[in-house]
Every structure is written in C-alpha cells, then in structure tokens.
Design a protein around this motif. Structure first.
Motif, PDB file in Angstrom:
ATOM      1  N   SER B 162       0.854  -1.191   0.000  1.00  0.00           N
ATOM      2  CA  SER B 162       0.000   0.000   0.000  1.00  0.00           C
ATOM      3  C   SER B 162       0.887   1.237   0.000  1.00  0.00           C
ATOM      4  O   SER B 162       2.101   1.142   0.199  1.00  0.00           O
ATOM      5  CB  SER B 162      -0.893  -0.016   1.232  1.00  0.00           C
ATOM      6  N   GLY B 163       0.276   2.398  -0.222  1.00  0.00           N
ATOM      7  CA  GLY B 163       1.036   3.646  -0.297  1.00  0.00           C
ATOM      8  C   GLY B 163       1.884   3.889   0.948  1.00  0.00           C
ATOM      9  O   GLY B 163       3.079   4.195   0.860  1.00  0.00           O
ATOM     10  N   GLY B 164       1.262   3.733   2.097  1.00  0.00           N
ATOM     11  CA  GLY B 164       1.973   3.984   3.344  1.00  0.00           C
ATOM     12  C   GLY B 164       3.074   2.955   3.595  1.00  0.00           C
ATOM     13  O   GLY B 164       4.120   3.271   4.165  1.00  0.00           O
ATOM     14  N   GLN B 165       2.840   1.719   3.166  1.00  0.00           N
ATOM     15  CA  GLN B 165       3.869   0.692   3.327  1.00  0.00           C
ATOM     16  C   GLN B 165       5.084   1.027   2.463  1.00  0.00           C
ATOM     17  O   GLN B 165       6.229   0.906   2.891  1.00  0.00           O
ATOM     18  CB  GLN B 165       3.300  -0.689   2.956  1.00  0.00           C
ATOM     19  N   ARG B 168       7.173   3.717   3.955  1.00  0.00           N
ATOM     20  CA  ARG B 168       8.020   3.269   5.051  1.00  0.00           C
ATOM     21  C   ARG B 168       9.223   2.476   4.553  1.00  0.00           C
ATOM     22  O   ARG B 168      10.286   2.511   5.158  1.00  0.00           O
ATOM     23  CB  ARG B 168       7.188   2.466   6.056  1.00  0.00           C
ATOM     24  N   GLU B 186       8.264  15.190   2.517  1.00  0.00           N
ATOM     25  CA  GLU B 186       6.918  14.685   2.835  1.00  0.00           C
ATOM     26  C   GLU B 186       6.956  13.190   3.145  1.00  0.00           C
ATOM     27  O   GLU B 186       6.206  12.415   2.538  1.00  0.00           O
ATOM     28  CB  GLU B 186       5.965  14.908   1.648  1.00  0.00           C
ATOM     29  N   THR B 188       5.859  11.334   5.485  1.00  0.00           N
ATOM     30  CA  THR B 188       4.759  10.649   6.169  1.00  0.00           C
ATOM     31  C   THR B 188       3.402  11.027   5.608  1.00  0.00           C
ATOM     32  O   THR B 188       2.378  10.792   6.228  1.00  0.00           O
ATOM     33  CB  THR B 188       4.748  10.981   7.680  1.00  0.00           C
ATOM     34  N   SER B 189       3.391  11.572   4.389  1.00  0.00           N
ATOM     35  CA  SER B 189       2.134  12.101   3.863  1.00  0.00           C
ATOM     36  C   SER B 189       1.067  11.025   3.683  1.00  0.00           C
ATOM     37  O   SER B 189      -0.106  11.333   3.622  1.00  0.00           O
ATOM     38  CB  SER B 189       2.381  12.814   2.539  1.00  0.00           C
ATOM     39  N   MET B 190       1.470   9.757   3.572  1.00  0.00           N
ATOM     40  CA  MET B 190       0.454   8.726   3.347  1.00  0.00           C
ATOM     41  C   MET B 190       0.243   7.834   4.560  1.00  0.00           C
ATOM     42  O   MET B 190      -0.323   6.761   4.449  1.00  0.00           O
ATOM     43  CB  MET B 190       0.844   7.861   2.160  1.00  0.00           C
ATOM     44  N   LEU B 191       0.729   8.280   5.703  1.00  0.00           N
ATOM     45  CA  LEU B 191       0.593   7.427   6.875  1.00  0.00           C
ATOM     46  C   LEU B 191      -0.529   7.940   7.773  1.00  0.00           C
ATOM     47  O   LEU B 191      -0.672   9.136   7.958  1.00  0.00           O
ATOM     48  CB  LEU B 191       1.908   7.408   7.646  1.00  0.00           C
ATOM     49  N   ASP B 192      -1.280   6.996   8.326  1.00  0.00           N
ATOM     50  CA  ASP B 192      -2.306   7.420   9.267  1.00  0.00           C
ATOM     51  C   ASP B 192      -1.625   7.936  10.518  1.00  0.00           C
ATOM     52  O   ASP B 192      -0.476   7.621  10.786  1.00  0.00           O
ATOM     53  CB  ASP B 192      -3.235   6.250   9.593  1.00  0.00           C
ATOM     54  N   VAL B 193      -2.362   8.729  11.291  1.00  0.00           N
ATOM     55  CA  VAL B 193      -1.728   9.420  12.413  1.00  0.00           C
ATOM     56  C   VAL B 193      -0.945   8.520  13.346  1.00  0.00           C
ATOM     57  O   VAL B 193       0.141   8.884  13.784  1.00  0.00           O
ATOM     58  CB  VAL B 193      -2.728  10.212  13.279  1.00  0.00           C
ATOM     59  N   ARG B 196       2.168   7.546  11.683  1.00  0.00           N
ATOM     60  CA  ARG B 196       2.959   8.737  11.420  1.00  0.00           C
ATOM     61  C   ARG B 196       3.710   9.189  12.678  1.00  0.00           C
ATOM     62  O   ARG B 196       4.888   9.513  12.635  1.00  0.00           O
ATOM     63  CB  ARG B 196       2.076   9.874  10.927  1.00  0.00           C
TER      64      ARG B 196
END
Ligand SMILES: Nc1ncnc2c1ncn2[C@@H]1O[C@H](COP(=O)(O)OP(=O)(O)OP(=O)(O)O)[C@@H](O)[C@H]1O
Ligand SMILES: Nc1ncnc2c1ncn2[C@@H]1O[C@H](COP(=O)(O)OP(=O)(O)OP(=O)(O)O)[C@@H](O)[C@H]1O
Ligand SMILES: [Mg+2]
Ligand SMILES: [Mg+2]
Lengths: 305, 315
Positions: B162-165, B168, B186, B188-193, B196
């Motif tokens: 996924s984007g956030g993965q 990371r 940027e 952490t722009s795709m990580l949930d709080v 993040r």
C-alpha cells in the motif's frame, strides 16, 4: 433519503500468491447516496485502495474478489463486460489514484492529456476540450499556461491537482478520491476541496473520499467509515464520530494529532503492540452509528517532550 | 569511518546555504517563461538540528531538497555541507556525499524500483553503504520493524504494498545508508496518524541518539511543530519567515504564515473558511512579496525568529 449511487455489500478481496495470502478487504459493506460525501479512513495497509480499485474494477492479479457485490445505481458492476466498463468509467465514475502524482503520461503535455480524456469519452472539438481544460485548471488554482508543461516540470502537488481536475472533467456521478491531497498545503487543499464541494452541490455527484487525515475527513465528509485490518470497525455520521466515537481504534486515530498550540507533548499513536484481531461484524447502536464490538481498552498518552 | 568522525566533530554548521537561486524555463512554445523556483535562499542547519521546510505547493520545497541531494544544479549561490562546497564534488566524492546525505522522495510510487523485491532494495543499500554488516538478513528485518512493518514485506514487490507501506520502505532504505543528513520530502504524507507519530518519533530518536541532521519537508504544520526545532516558511521560492517552531507558530508574522496557520483543518469549525478574510490576507501577501525593499526583521532575538518584509510593514 434518495436511492444509493453506490452499494458495496460484503466485499471480500484476497491477494493470493505462492508465498502468502493477504485479505485486502474483509466483508466490507457501505452505501453512498447521491450528493453525499462518504469518507473512508484507517491505518496504512488496511484495504482502502483495495476497495476503491474493486469498485472501479481495476484489481489486477493476484487479486481476487472472493465474495460480495458492488452495485452502481442498482447495476451489478462486477458483472459488467469490458465494453460496458469502458462506457461507465470516466462518464459515470472517475477516480483519482493514490499514485496520482505518478499517474500522468510522462511524455505527453498536460493539455493533450486533458483533450484526450474529454474527447475519447465525450467527443466534441479540440477547441472545446481545451476550453474545458482551461476552466478546470483554474478551478485547481493552476495557471492554464501550464497546460503546455510535461508532468516532470510540475511539483508533486501541482500534479495531484491536475489529476483531480481531470477526474472532474466529465462531471461523473461518483468521484473516488484516494488520498488526493497528500502533497498539498492546507490552504490549497481547503480551497480545492471547497471547489469540489461547490461543484458537488451544483451537480449532485457523490464522493468516496479516502484519506488518513482525520481532521480533513471530519471537515469534509457527511458519513465516515473507519477501517482496520480489512474490516470496517466503525461507521457513523461525521458529527457523531467527532465527539461520540466508540471503537478504540477510531479513538486512537482521533487522539493522535499533534496540537498546533500549547505545550509539546510526546504522543505514542497506537500503543506499541496494540492489535485488533478477529474483528466482529458491526452492530447498530442507533442513529446510523455502527460499531464493531471490541474489548481493547483505549490507549493512554501524554508524557511531555 | 575516521573521516566521518572528523567531519562530525568539525566546527560549523552541517549545512550552510547562501544566496541560492534556481529557475526553470517553461516549455511554452513562443514565450520562454522563467519560473523562479528558489530565490536567494539563505539557510543554515546545525549538526543534529531538525529544520522543517513548510510552504505552499509549488513554492520550491522539493527543489531545495533536490539541490542539496545533488539532483539539481543551482543557477547561483553556494551550498556548503560540513564546510565543503558541494558544487565541486566529483567521482568518488559524489558517491561518498550521496551516502552521507540521503533523501526520502516525495513520491513513494515512483521512487522504488518496481522490478525488485523489497529485500533486494534494502540489501543493495546495505551492501553499498554498510558493507561491514555480516548478517544482512537480520539487519533487514530490524530495519523494516523499525518502520513498523513485519518482516513479511521483505519478499514483496513494491506494487504489492500500500502507499503507506511503500513510504516506510523508502524510509528504511534511507536508514540502511546510515546517513549523517536526511532530506525527508513529505515522508509521512500517506501514513495514518498513529503510524505517522511512530515515524516522527523515530526521526526524533535518530537525531537524539546519532546526531543526524534532518531537513523535514512538509505541508503539515502540526507535525512540523511536533518534530522540528526550527521552521522555515517558503513562499514563491523565498524563505519569508523562520524561527524556533513553537514561537513561530504562536506568533506568525508574515501574512502567508498567518494564512497557513489559519487554514489548518479544524473539525470544530463550522463554516469551512472565511473568504473575505482570506482574500484580504492574499492581497497582503501580494503586497509584501512584491515590495522592492525586502529585509529580514527580527521578531524575537532569543528564538531567532525573523520575517522578510518591507520596512513600512514593520511599524
Ligand atoms: N498486488 C498485491 N499483492 C499482494 N498484496 C497486496 C497487493 N496490493 C495490496 N496488497 C496488500 O493488501 C493490503 C491492503 O492494501 P491497500 O493498498 O488496499 O491498503 P490502503 O488501506 O490503501 O493503505 P495505504 O493507506 O497505506 O495506502 C496491504 O496489506 C497490502 O500489502
Ligand atoms: N524540471 C522542471 N522544469 C520546469 N519547472 C519545474 C521543474 N521542477 C520544478 N519546477 C517548478 O518549480 C516550482 C517549484 O517546484 P517544487 O517541486 O520545488 O515545489 P514544492 O514546493 O516541492 O511543491 P509541492 O508541495 O507541490 O511538492 C514549481 O512551480 C514547479 O512547477
Ligand atoms: Mg492506499
Ligand atoms: Mg514537492
């Protein structure tokens, strides 16, 4: 309320490879009515993009929809053939991908890409399409001269805005926005979303809005679904969720904002090792508020930095 | 190893940027319009300092980071890193510089090679930058767990994440290089709080424990305040305001900074925004930025808080 534009029922998607099988989405159900903004939030990797791609019928191998239904205006989307899909996409539903920044054709000028989308799906003259492209660029606050630019000549946020503008080009009935504003500062973000909301009021389309940014989501959405590990753990009107969330994961999401004022406090996010497993089906707690039962305690936080 | 040690103990800031400018020529057919991406940038970063670069989309944040990463050549100005002018670097010196100064790119979808598994991507970074490590496998497992992922992801291809993965993994790759300076665009722009916060805490720890200098590019003011010692606000290619993070956000002095601070989403606000007030601020920004006589004015000496303005605005 009106008939739903979109109904997702019990959707389960699996990614199966030789090495592992991942459940991308697990018995997910929700509906979106025309003129409604439905927000989908949740941890990274919980299945938000998987759901968006399933609705658009854009899942690729090794993904498999193993259960469930997707209905658009009552029509079974999962049963559509290629020709029906082609006619349906863009005209009825358009999507801004999470990789929007990276999804423009690198060797074609922006203007040509607009003309291409508009003429392929709606016909008309080049001049008319170009005129429309001008309008759309202004809507996302980019100087229309930039229609002559190639994607690499634009900043990350500029590319994101171009793609948002393109998705609005044909006034679809459903707009799917997958993390559309990750590269936009708050000012531009707010103004674009305001524009989209105005357009939406005018034309009455529905929006599926995916983001991890809870404050943005609460501000924009009418109803919100919170996901964790492929499942929806809480579903409620935005106003209810704001002050009355019930699932500990939702509470963690809402509680992990660094504040803009006051003392700097060290936050921990979801406490180390906290995992929700075996998530149960949603239960109705009244007034459109659905929650999956959980026995996890809410996290505590707040040591000074 | 010894040279790094010497560099790290050398006096002077880690990064010193002086009157850096960079413009791009747009490809419009008849008018070759110049787009000034960076104008006369001065910026210093002390060793172990975290500086956040905030500003609107297109204001030049990535360009500045890319100049530092040797991915863009400035038109004029000087960039000294650990006291050395980076414009003169060649061959082996460039390679060494690139492992010392690592960048997390803004777009995690474009920055990971799609044909390699995650393990290959990380293994290569380790082999290149930390060849002394014997058990690459366990080091890689450690790296991915540092960014909150399970070792399972090692056998995945980027498109399976996924984007956030992906974001990371991009951070893990940077950590594999053991840099002394991190340019995080940027990150952490795709990580949930909740994730993040974990990544921000990790960056904080890297600074505290290893004295890593970090340029944190973001549009998220709250996270800039949370992580950084100092904030620099970029507007149309100029740094218009800078100072210690808490002081700056409590007393934003430039109308552009005021606009940014005022636009932070607030779920408890009823109407979305105050259009007339915003229009007035924009007018003010326009006036400030077109003034012929821009100078730095100190707002608060102890927190190095200054604003770029015309004398007449300061009364
Ligand atoms: N092609 C694929 N092959 C195998 N696994 C996949 C594939 N695509 C996605 N996955 C897995 O499915 C899960 C859900 O992914 P998805 O992209 O839907 O997450 P997401 O909620 O959009 O996350 P993010 O906020 O980080 O973008 C993740 O664990 C991901 O690793
Ligand atoms: N290769 C290029 N050719 C032409 N113009 C460029 C090029 N790269 C950047 N620009 C322009 O320079 C300006 C600054 O771009 P930059 O990518 O630094 O912005 P940014 O602050 O990182 O924005 P964002 O927050 O949207 O990523 C923009 O107007 C952009 O269009
Ligand atoms: Mg996603
Ligand atoms: Mg950028």
């Amino acid at each position: 309320m009106s008939v739903p534009v979109l109904e997702v029922q019990d959707l389960t998607v699996e990614y199966v490879s030789d090495e592992r099988a991942v459940r991308g989405a697990d018995r997910v159900s929700f509906t979106i009515h025309s003129g409604e903004i439905f927000g989908l939030a949740g941890e990274s990797g919980c299945g938000k993009s998987t759901i968006a791609n399933s609705i658009m019928r854009l899942l690729k191998d090794p993904a498999r929809i193993s259960n469930g239904k997707v209905l658009f205006d009552g029509t079974d989307v999962l049963g559509m053939d290629e020709a029906a899909l082609r006619a349906w996409r863009w005209n009825n539903v358009a999507m801004v991908f999470q990789s929007a920044m990276n999804s423009l054709n690198p060797v074609t000028r922006i203007g040509e890409q607009f003309i291409d989308v508009i003429r392929t799906h709606r016909g008309g003259t080049r001049a008319a399409a170009l005129h429309r492209a001008h309008e759309l660029l202004k809507m996302v606050r980019i100087d229309p001269v930039r229609l002559r630019a190639y994607p690499h000549q634009l900043s990350g946020g500029q590319r994101q805005r171009i793609v948002i503008a393109m998705a609005c080009a044909l006034n679809p009935r459903l707009l799917i926005l997958d993390e559309p504003t990750t590269a936009l500062d708050v000012v531009v973000q707010q103004e674009i979303l305001e524009q989209i909301r105005e357009l939406q009021n005018e034309l009455g389309f529905a929006i599926l809005f995916i983001t991890h940014d809870m404050s943005l989501m609460l501000e924009l959405s009418d109803r919100i679904g919170i996901m964790y590990g492929g499942r929806i753990v809480e579903l409620a009107p935005a106003t209810t969720l704001r002050h009355g969330s019930r699932h500990p994961y939702t509470q963690a999401l809402l509680g992990a904002f660094p504040p803009l004022h006051g003392p700097r406090v060290k936050l921990t996010g979801l406490a180390e090792g906290t995992k929700f497993t075996n998530i149960q089906d949603l239960e109705d707690t009244g007034e459109g508020h659905w929650v999956a039962p959980s026995d996890q305690p809410v996290l505590s936080q707040g040591e000074l930095l | 190893m010894t040279s790094t040690a010497i560099q790290r103990t050398a006096v002077g800031p880690a990064v010193r940027i002086r009157s850096l400018s960079k413009s791009f020529t747009s490809s419009a057919l008849f008018s070759r319009k110049k787009i000034p991406a960076l104008r006369d940038i001065d910026l210093e970063m002390q060793r172990g300092e975290i500086v956040a670069l905030v500003g609107e989309s297109g204001s030049g944040k990535s360009t500045l980071a890319r100049c530092l990463a040797l991915l863009e050549t400035p038109d004029s100005g000087e960039v000294l890193v650990n006291g050395k002018d980076i414009a003169g670097l060649k061959g082996a010196a460039v390679r060494k510089y690139r492992s010392e100064v690592q960048m997390v790119f803004q777009d995690p979808f474009g920055s990971l090679n799609p044909t390699f598994r995650v393990e290959h991507i990380l293994e290569r970074a380790l082999a290149l930058h930390q060849p002394e490590i014997k058990s690459k496998r366990s080091e890689m497992a450690k790296l991915v767990s540092t960014v909150g992922l399970s070792p399972d992801v090692l056998s995945s291809f980027p498109h399976e994440l996924s984007g956030g993965q992906r974001q990371r993994i991009a951070i893990a790759r940077v950590l594999a290089a053991k840099p002394s300076i991190i340019l995080a665009d940027e990150p952490t722009s795709m990580l949930d709080v909740s994730v993040r916060i974990g990544v921000l805490n990790l960056l904080h720890k890297l600074r505290d424990e290893h004295g890593i200098t970090i340029l944190y590019v973001t549009h998220d003011l709250a996270s800039a305040r949370y992580l950084s010692d100092r904030i620099a606000v970029l507007n149309e290619g100029r740094i218009v305001e800078s100072g210690e993070s808490v002081q700056l956000l409590d007393h934003p002095s430039h109308p552009y900074t005021q606009l940014l601070v005022g636009a932070v989403p607030d779920p408890d606000r009823d109407s979305s925004f105050d259009a007339p007030k915003r229009a007035a601020l924009r007018e003010q920004i326009q006036r400030w930025s077109t003034s012929a006589n821009l100078q730095k004015h100190i707002i608060d000496e102890s927190s190095q808080h200054w604003v770029l303005a015309d004398e007449s605005e300061m009364t």
